[in-house]
Design a protein around this motif. Structure first.
Motif, PDB file in Angstrom:
ATOM      1  N   LYS A   1     -20.990  54.478 -17.985  1.00 37.48           N
ATOM      2  CA  LYS A   1     -20.313  54.422 -19.290  1.00 37.48           C
ATOM      3  C   LYS A   1     -19.224  55.489 -19.367  1.00 37.48           C
ATOM      4  CE  LYS A   1     -21.492  54.205 -24.215  1.00 37.48           C
ATOM      5  NZ  LYS A   1     -21.309  52.759 -24.425  1.00 37.48           N
TER       6      LYS A   1
ATOM      7  N   THR B   1     -16.288  54.267 -17.009  1.00 38.51           N
ATOM      8  CA  THR B   1     -15.520  53.070 -17.346  1.00 38.51           C
ATOM      9  C   THR B   1     -14.978  53.059 -18.769  1.00 38.51           C
ATOM     10  OG1 THR B   1     -17.542  51.875 -17.969  1.00 38.51           O
ATOM     11  CG2 THR B   1     -16.797  51.677 -15.681  1.00 38.51           C
ATOM     12  N   GLU B   2     -15.651  53.781 -19.688  1.00 36.73           N
ATOM     13  CA  GLU B   2     -15.217  53.720 -21.086  1.00 36.73           C
ATOM     14  C   GLU B   2     -14.522  54.983 -21.569  1.00 36.73           C
ATOM     15  OE1 GLU B   2     -18.182  52.275 -23.811  1.00 36.73           O
ATOM     16  OE2 GLU B   2     -19.134  51.035 -22.247  1.00 36.73           O
ATOM     17  N   TYR B   3     -14.819  56.118 -20.951  1.00 36.91           N
ATOM     18  CA  TYR B   3     -14.307  57.380 -21.484  1.00 36.91           C
ATOM     19  C   TYR B   3     -13.516  58.209 -20.488  1.00 36.91           C
ATOM     20  CZ  TYR B   3     -17.557  56.094 -25.163  1.00 36.91           C
ATOM     21  OH  TYR B   3     -18.227  55.421 -26.147  1.00 36.91           O
TER      22      TYR B   3
ATOM     23  N   ASP C   1     -11.410  55.690 -15.107  1.00 37.85           N
ATOM     24  CA  ASP C   1     -12.135  55.065 -13.994  1.00 37.85           C
ATOM     25  C   ASP C   1     -12.143  55.941 -12.736  1.00 37.85           C
ATOM     26  OD1 ASP C   1     -13.713  53.104 -12.865  1.00 37.85           O
ATOM     27  OD2 ASP C   1     -12.003  51.938 -12.135  1.00 37.85           O
TER      28      ASP C   1
ATOM     29  N   TYR D   1     -11.313  63.212 -19.284  1.00 34.89           N
ATOM     30  CA  TYR D   1     -12.257  62.330 -19.962  1.00 34.89           C
ATOM     31  C   TYR D   1     -12.178  62.600 -21.462  1.00 34.89           C
ATOM     32  CZ  TYR D   1     -15.471  66.331 -20.349  1.00 34.89           C
ATOM     33  OH  TYR D   1     -16.047  67.539 -20.652  1.00 34.89           O
ATOM     34  N   GLU D   2     -12.713  61.678 -22.250  1.00 35.36           N
ATOM     35  CA  GLU D   2     -12.657  61.811 -23.710  1.00 35.36           C
ATOM     36  C   GLU D   2     -13.768  62.759 -24.156  1.00 35.36           C
ATOM     37  OE1 GLU D   2     -12.143  58.257 -26.029  1.00 35.36           O
ATOM     38  OE2 GLU D   2     -11.330  57.196 -24.289  1.00 35.36           O
TER      39      GLU D   2
ATOM     40  N   LYS E   1     -16.022  61.910 -27.290  1.00 35.32           N
ATOM     41  CA  LYS E   1     -16.928  60.783 -27.072  1.00 35.32           C
ATOM     42  C   LYS E   1     -18.088  61.172 -26.168  1.00 35.32           C
ATOM     43  CE  LYS E   1     -14.585  57.578 -29.328  1.00 35.32           C
ATOM     44  NZ  LYS E   1     -15.125  56.936 -30.545  1.00 35.32           N
TER      45      LYS E   1
END
Length: 201
Positions: free
Chosen positions: A59, A62-64, A67, A153-154, A157
């Motif tokens: 997660k 791929t989301e934060y 990649d 990265y975020e 989040k």
């Protein structure tokens, strides 16, 4: 490995063997090397979040983040965090082995030094993260492994994903593992003549 060899050979490696795992003994060795780093007042702000859950790692990748394969493929993914209020949490434990007069002096000084200076509390926490992470990267290299520090990265989040306490801060992530692909040559270091100032700017 010699210290200077580890310093010069350490690189930010992106490609790791996804099947490889460090042994529990190797993990402990790596983390114990990290906590030999210095901290202001010996506060030891660091909190190392080891992300073992494959789904959580996927997660984050791929989301934060953009990649980054090392987030799932490296043997270890460690989120470097720090407790900015560690100076106020039973500070006597940081000096439990020191002579009584030294411990009392420093513990009594810790509060007045930090109180009301939130910028300093945060700066010290981040400095502590940086020194511990450098120890960990050099230790990994000395053990025959590679690493990659990451800030891409975020942060907000990921902080939610790991339930980061309100009085903690996020630092970089660190991937550690067995590389499967050589890195590019070093892109170039600035000369010391641009970086070293004698006495004043």
């Amino acid at each position: 490995m010699e210290t200077f060899d580890a310093i010069y050979q350490r690189r930010a490696v992106k490609h790791y063997d996804p099947e490889h795992r460090l042994t529990p003994e190797e993990e402990t060795k790596l983390l114990e090397a990290a906590i030999q780093a210095p901290t202001s007042f010996n506060i030891q702000h660091w909190r190392f979040v080891i992300v073992r859950d494959p789904e959580l790692r996927r997660k984050i990748r791929t989301e934060y983040s953009p990649d980054q394969a090392q987030m799932t493929d490296a043997s270890l993914l460690i989120i470097m965090t720090a407790d900015v209020k560690a100076w106020a949490k039973k500070p006597e434990r940081y000096w439990c082995n020191a002579p009584k007069e030294v411990a009392e002096l420093l513990v009594d000084w810790m509060g007045p030094f930090h109180e009301g200076r939130e910028w300093l509390q945060r700066d010290e926490a981040q400095r502590s993260i940086g020194m511990a992470m450098q120890n960990m990267m050099l230790a990994a290299k000395a053990m025959g492994y590679d690493s990659c520090p990451m800030i891409g990265y975020e942060i907000e989040k990921v902080a939610e994903l790991i339930n980061l306490p309100d009085d903690h801060v996020m630092g970089p992530m660190l991937a550690v593992g067995k590389k499967i692909k050589d890195v590019w040559p070093k892109p170039g270091q600035l000369p010391l003549s641009e970086l070293v100032i004698e006495n004043k700017f």
